[in-house]
Design an enzyme around this catalytic site. Structure first.
Site, mmCIF file in Angstrom:
data_model
loop_
_atom_site.group_PDB
_atom_site.id
_atom_site.type_symbol
_atom_site.label_atom_id
_atom_site.label_comp_id
_atom_site.label_asym_id
_atom_site.label_seq_id
_atom_site.Cartn_x
_atom_site.Cartn_y
_atom_site.Cartn_z
ATOM 1 C CB ALA A 37 59.849 47.164 84.605
ATOM 2 C CG LEU A 318 60.628 61.547 100.825
ATOM 3 C CD1 LEU A 318 60.089 62.010 102.168
ATOM 4 C CD2 LEU A 318 61.769 60.538 101.018
ATOM 5 C CB ALA A 319 58.159 56.332 97.237
ATOM 6 C CG HIS A 320 56.190 58.328 101.932
ATOM 7 N ND1 HIS A 320 57.421 57.737 101.831
ATOM 8 C CD2 HIS A 320 56.354 59.374 102.762
ATOM 9 C CE1 HIS A 320 58.296 58.394 102.579
ATOM 10 N NE2 HIS A 320 57.674 59.410 103.141
ATOM 11 C CG HIS A 443 56.010 45.692 129.092
ATOM 12 N ND1 HIS A 443 57.119 46.495 128.999
ATOM 13 C CD2 HIS A 443 56.372 44.605 129.826
ATOM 14 C CE1 HIS A 443 58.110 45.925 129.663
ATOM 15 N NE2 HIS A 443 57.695 44.779 130.177
HETATM 16 P P1 FAD Z 1 59.786 58.173 89.536
HETATM 17 O O1 FAD Z 1 59.657 57.042 90.462
HETATM 18 O O2 FAD Z 1 61.142 58.676 89.224
HETATM 19 O O3 FAD Z 1 59.059 57.718 88.191
HETATM 20 C C1 FAD Z 1 59.073 58.491 87.042
HETATM 21 C C2 FAD Z 1 58.830 57.594 85.861
HETATM 22 O O4 FAD Z 1 58.584 58.402 84.719
HETATM 23 C C3 FAD Z 1 60.013 56.711 85.502
HETATM 24 O O5 FAD Z 1 59.584 55.370 85.407
HETATM 25 C C4 FAD Z 1 60.484 57.233 84.148
HETATM 26 O O6 FAD Z 1 60.991 56.208 83.298
HETATM 27 C C5 FAD Z 1 59.192 57.798 83.593
HETATM 28 N N1 FAD Z 1 59.348 58.859 82.596
HETATM 29 C C6 FAD Z 1 60.095 59.983 82.669
HETATM 30 N N2 FAD Z 1 59.909 60.759 81.589
HETATM 31 C C7 FAD Z 1 59.022 60.095 80.811
HETATM 32 C C8 FAD Z 1 58.413 60.390 79.564
HETATM 33 N N3 FAD Z 1 58.653 61.531 78.903
HETATM 34 N N4 FAD Z 1 57.550 59.489 79.047
HETATM 35 C C9 FAD Z 1 57.268 58.326 79.709
HETATM 36 N N5 FAD Z 1 57.809 58.011 80.886
HETATM 37 C C10 FAD Z 1 58.662 58.885 81.440
HETATM 38 N N6 FAD Z 1 61.831 57.263 98.571
HETATM 39 C C11 FAD Z 1 61.201 56.825 99.672
HETATM 40 O O7 FAD Z 1 60.140 57.350 100.012
HETATM 41 N N7 FAD Z 1 61.698 55.793 100.425
HETATM 42 C C12 FAD Z 1 62.858 55.192 100.102
HETATM 43 O O8 FAD Z 1 63.282 54.268 100.799
HETATM 44 C C13 FAD Z 1 63.554 55.637 98.958
HETATM 45 N N8 FAD Z 1 64.708 55.046 98.605
HETATM 46 C C14 FAD Z 1 65.350 55.481 97.476
HETATM 47 C C15 FAD Z 1 66.557 54.874 97.143
HETATM 48 C C16 FAD Z 1 67.245 55.284 96.021
HETATM 49 C C17 FAD Z 1 68.551 54.607 95.658
HETATM 50 C C18 FAD Z 1 66.696 56.309 95.179
HETATM 51 C C19 FAD Z 1 67.419 56.748 93.931
HETATM 52 C C20 FAD Z 1 65.495 56.922 95.511
HETATM 53 C C21 FAD Z 1 64.814 56.515 96.670
HETATM 54 N N9 FAD Z 1 63.620 57.112 97.063
HETATM 55 C C22 FAD Z 1 62.996 56.691 98.188
HETATM 56 C C23 FAD Z 1 63.007 58.201 96.286
HETATM 57 C C24 FAD Z 1 61.857 57.656 95.414
HETATM 58 O O9 FAD Z 1 62.356 56.656 94.575
HETATM 59 C C25 FAD Z 1 61.249 58.788 94.608
HETATM 60 O O10 FAD Z 1 60.879 59.843 95.463
HETATM 61 C C26 FAD Z 1 60.011 58.297 93.868
HETATM 62 O O11 FAD Z 1 60.311 57.230 93.010
HETATM 63 C C27 FAD Z 1 59.399 59.446 93.068
HETATM 64 O O12 FAD Z 1 58.266 58.988 92.392
HETATM 65 P P2 FAD Z 1 57.779 59.667 91.046
HETATM 66 O O13 FAD Z 1 56.568 58.907 90.632
HETATM 67 O O14 FAD Z 1 57.675 61.121 91.216
HETATM 68 O O15 FAD Z 1 58.954 59.444 89.991
HETATM 69 P P1 NAI Z 2 70.229 64.040 99.864
HETATM 70 O O1 NAI Z 2 69.758 65.380 99.511
HETATM 71 O O2 NAI Z 2 69.475 63.204 100.809
HETATM 72 O O3 NAI Z 2 71.714 64.139 100.426
HETATM 73 C C1 NAI Z 2 72.727 64.738 99.676
HETATM 74 C C2 NAI Z 2 73.880 65.061 100.602
HETATM 75 O O4 NAI Z 2 74.967 65.472 99.805
HETATM 76 C C3 NAI Z 2 73.579 66.197 101.570
HETATM 77 O O5 NAI Z 2 73.973 65.826 102.852
HETATM 78 C C4 NAI Z 2 74.384 67.361 101.007
HETATM 79 O O6 NAI Z 2 74.799 68.263 101.992
HETATM 80 C C5 NAI Z 2 75.548 66.618 100.393
HETATM 81 N N1 NAI Z 2 76.238 67.332 99.305
HETATM 82 C C6 NAI Z 2 75.707 68.108 98.339
HETATM 83 N N2 NAI Z 2 76.683 68.543 97.506
HETATM 84 C C7 NAI Z 2 77.851 68.019 97.952
HETATM 85 C C8 NAI Z 2 79.200 68.091 97.512
HETATM 86 N N3 NAI Z 2 79.537 68.792 96.433
HETATM 87 N N4 NAI Z 2 80.144 67.436 98.224
HETATM 88 C C9 NAI Z 2 79.809 66.702 99.325
HETATM 89 N N5 NAI Z 2 78.551 66.603 99.778
HETATM 90 C C10 NAI Z 2 77.579 67.248 99.102
HETATM 91 O O7 NAI Z 2 70.421 63.295 98.455
HETATM 92 P P2 NAI Z 2 70.686 61.771 98.089
HETATM 93 O O8 NAI Z 2 71.218 61.025 99.248
HETATM 94 O O9 NAI Z 2 71.442 61.801 96.830
HETATM 95 O O10 NAI Z 2 69.239 61.251 97.791
HETATM 96 C C11 NAI Z 2 68.410 61.942 96.835
HETATM 97 C C12 NAI Z 2 66.992 61.900 97.264
HETATM 98 O O11 NAI Z 2 66.460 60.598 97.090
HETATM 99 C C13 NAI Z 2 66.799 62.199 98.745
HETATM 100 O O12 NAI Z 2 66.723 63.567 98.985
HETATM 101 C C14 NAI Z 2 65.527 61.532 99.053
HETATM 102 O O13 NAI Z 2 64.491 62.413 98.708
HETATM 103 C C15 NAI Z 2 65.521 60.344 98.106
HETATM 104 N N6 NAI Z 2 65.901 59.137 98.849
HETATM 105 C C16 NAI Z 2 65.149 58.762 99.899
HETATM 106 C C17 NAI Z 2 65.470 57.663 100.628
HETATM 107 C C18 NAI Z 2 64.637 57.307 101.787
HETATM 108 O O14 NAI Z 2 63.542 57.846 101.926
HETATM 109 N N7 NAI Z 2 65.078 56.406 102.644
HETATM 110 C C19 NAI Z 2 66.615 56.815 100.298
HETATM 111 C C20 NAI Z 2 67.359 57.332 99.180
HETATM 112 C C21 NAI Z 2 66.990 58.425 98.489
#
Ligand code: FAD
Ligand code: NAI
Length: 464
Positions: A37, A318-320, A443
């Protein structure tokens, strides 16, 4: 061989947005994606499914703990986990199909398969239906990131899990140990804690969300503690041993004393790393630095017409941020001045209360040599928050003492994620705290807290 003006590898928020913008600019564009997807990490196993579960679990917590005070008697609330997961899957599939529809509407050709460079302008796409080669004048790499694994605790998908499995646990665990008090640890920890799991967070550094403004991370930690989170901060995880359906985690606590604890699952959330496996970067002579693809300010990787954006390059994952880079790179390819302002990228942790931040923390501003003035205002004194029964948290504005320009803004509180947008726009326009203080805010709204914090920068809040 099919040829395109622009080929984008990876259909996450970086890649699919780049493809749409390239198509809008008149380029023949293809989008190569290996996953079934579109939408990438964000839509499939990231932002969207996590927020769907946060929403469900929050409603459950409201039903259990908050409705009674409004006089609403719903009896004993119970949770149907399978239904919650089904709802989440439905949302994900609606949105990923929505992205596919956007591709169609914009006449972007979607190629299902794994993309690999054969040369700067030639890509092999190996998919379920066989392999093909395509040519493209410009190539944008947007291959995203994957979870970091702890070397002594590899993911097994059952006891040692990543965020992907934590988004679909079939039942509420008795005890979930989370390693890492960052965004993933606190958000997914919140989901399962609200549903009744005991959640223990082991964090290496001395505070939660260590990159946040210190005062705000402490404020958030206090709220989460009240919700039942157990935190072991400043501790070092040293190992884990699977024991039947349980896992024993070993760690040194902040005093260096060896400890163990038993859990049903350990969620390892210690960060994410860029994903470039089998992409053929070596063919291009591109070397990653700490896994990231090095790019210049135009997202150019230094070879041919190859660019990279999103999680696979520097900056917050980050996605944005990825989306904005997607727009910028397409505009740069079109000869326009594509640009991302990295100083004003909001960062949010969607716990309850939420933590939202943009710009510099108070300490970062001081470290950068600014003399600062700080304005704070607490939700306890905000009328709307009081009516909602959501009085935890505060807003904090960090301004330059001489120019009054806003350097950073931080909110822990209800709907902080929505409220930070005002401050992001203000900072984009280089606003002073006084600009916000003199702007009429409706407000009673939560957003009045932002105005009060701005007034507090000049020591003249009205309601405190
Ligand atoms: P990705 O979204 O990782 O997309 C990369 C795509 O490339 C994938 O679909 C992969 O299958 C494809 N791909 C890789 N290699 C190849 C290849 N060789 N050929 C073809 N396709 C390939 N960010 C936020 O801003 N807000 C949030 O609330 C947030 N929540 C998150 C929650 C979780 C649990 C996680 C894990 C991440 C979250 N993030 C959040 C982070 C966010 O998902 C990423 O920063 C974002 O998706 C990055 O976008 P991207 O396009 O760089 O890569
Ligand atoms: P993170 O970088 O946000 O947090 C990782 C945490 O793990 C840190 O506090 C770090 O100090 C700690 N850590 C590192 N090594 C460790 C160890 N060996 N033992 C214990 N603690 C340790 O990474 P996370 O939460 O895995 O998310 C990854 C990325 O995905 C984020 O950095 C963010 O960019 C993105 N994300 C964004 C979200 C959002 O925007 N709301 C939600 C989820 C993910």
């Amino acid at each position: 061989m099919d040829s395109y003006d622009v080929a984008v590898i990876g259909a996450g928020p970086g890649g699919y947005v780049a493809a749409i913008r390239a198509a809008q600019l008149g380029f023949s564009t293809c989008l190569i994606e290996k996953h079934g997807a579109l939408g990438g990490t964000c839509l499939n196993v990231g932002c969207i499914p996590s927020k769907a579960l946060l929403e469900s679990s929050e409603l459950y917590a409201i039903a259990r703990h908050k409705m009674a005070e409004h006089g609403i008697e719903v009896g004993e609330a119970s949770m149907n986990v399978a239904r919650m997961l089904g709802r989440k899957e439905g949302i994900v599939s609606d949105l990923t199909r929505g992205v596919a529809a956007l591709m169609k509407k914009n006449k972007v050709t979607v190629l299902a398969g794994k993309g690999r460079f054969l040369a700067a302008k030639r890509i092999a796409v190996e998919g379920p239906g066989g392999s093909q080669e395509i040519e493209a004048e410009h190539v944008v790499i947007a291959t995203g990131s994957q979870s970091v694994e702890l070397p002594f605790m590899p993911f097994d998908g059952e006891r040692v899990i990543s965020s992907t499995e934590a988004l679909c646990l079939p039942e509420v665990p008795g005890h979930l140990v989370v390693i890492g008090a960052g965004a993933i640890g606190l958000e997914l920890g919140s989901v399962w804690a609200r549903l009744g799991a005991k959640v223990t967070v082991l964090e290496l550094l001395p505070r939660v969300v260590p990159l946040a403004d210190e005062e705000m991370s402490k404020t958030l930690q206090r709220s989460l503690k009240k919700q039942g989170f157990v935190f072991a901060l400043g501790c070092k995880v040293t190992g884990a041993e699977v024991k039947g359906a349980k896992i024993e985690v070993a760690y040194d606590d902040k005093k260096g004393t060896a400890q163990t604890m038993e859990a049903d699952h350990v969620l390892v959330a210690v960060g994410r790393k860029p994903y470039t496996d089998d992409l053929g970067l070596e063919t291009l002579g591109v070397q990653t630095t700490q896994g990231r693809i090095p790019v210049d300010e135009r997202f150019h990787v230094g070879v041919g017409n190859v660019y990279a954006i999103g999680d696979v390059i520097r900056g917050p994952m980050l996605a944005h941020k990825a989306e904005d880079e997607g727009v910028a790179v397409a505009e740069i390819i079109a000869g326009k001045p594509g640009h991302v302002n990295y100083d004003v990228i909001p960062n949010i942790v969607y716990t309850w209360p939420e933590l939202a931040q943009v710009g510099l923390s108070e300490q970062e501003a001081k470290d950068a040599g600014h003399e600062v003035r700080v304005g704070k205002f607490r939700f306890i004194a905000n009328g709307r928050a009081k009516t909602m029964g959501e009085t935890e948290g505060m807003a904090k504005i960090v301004a330059d003492a001489k120019s009054d320009r806003i350097l950073g803004a931080h909110i822990v509180g209800p709907r902080a994620s929505d409220m930070i947008a005002e401050l992001v726009v203000a900072m984009e326009f280089s606003a002073a705290a006084e600009d916000i203080a003199r702007t009429c805010h409706a407000h009673p709204t939560l957003a009045e807290i932002v105005k009060e914090a701005a007034l507090a920068v000049d020591n003249r809040p009205i309601h405190s």
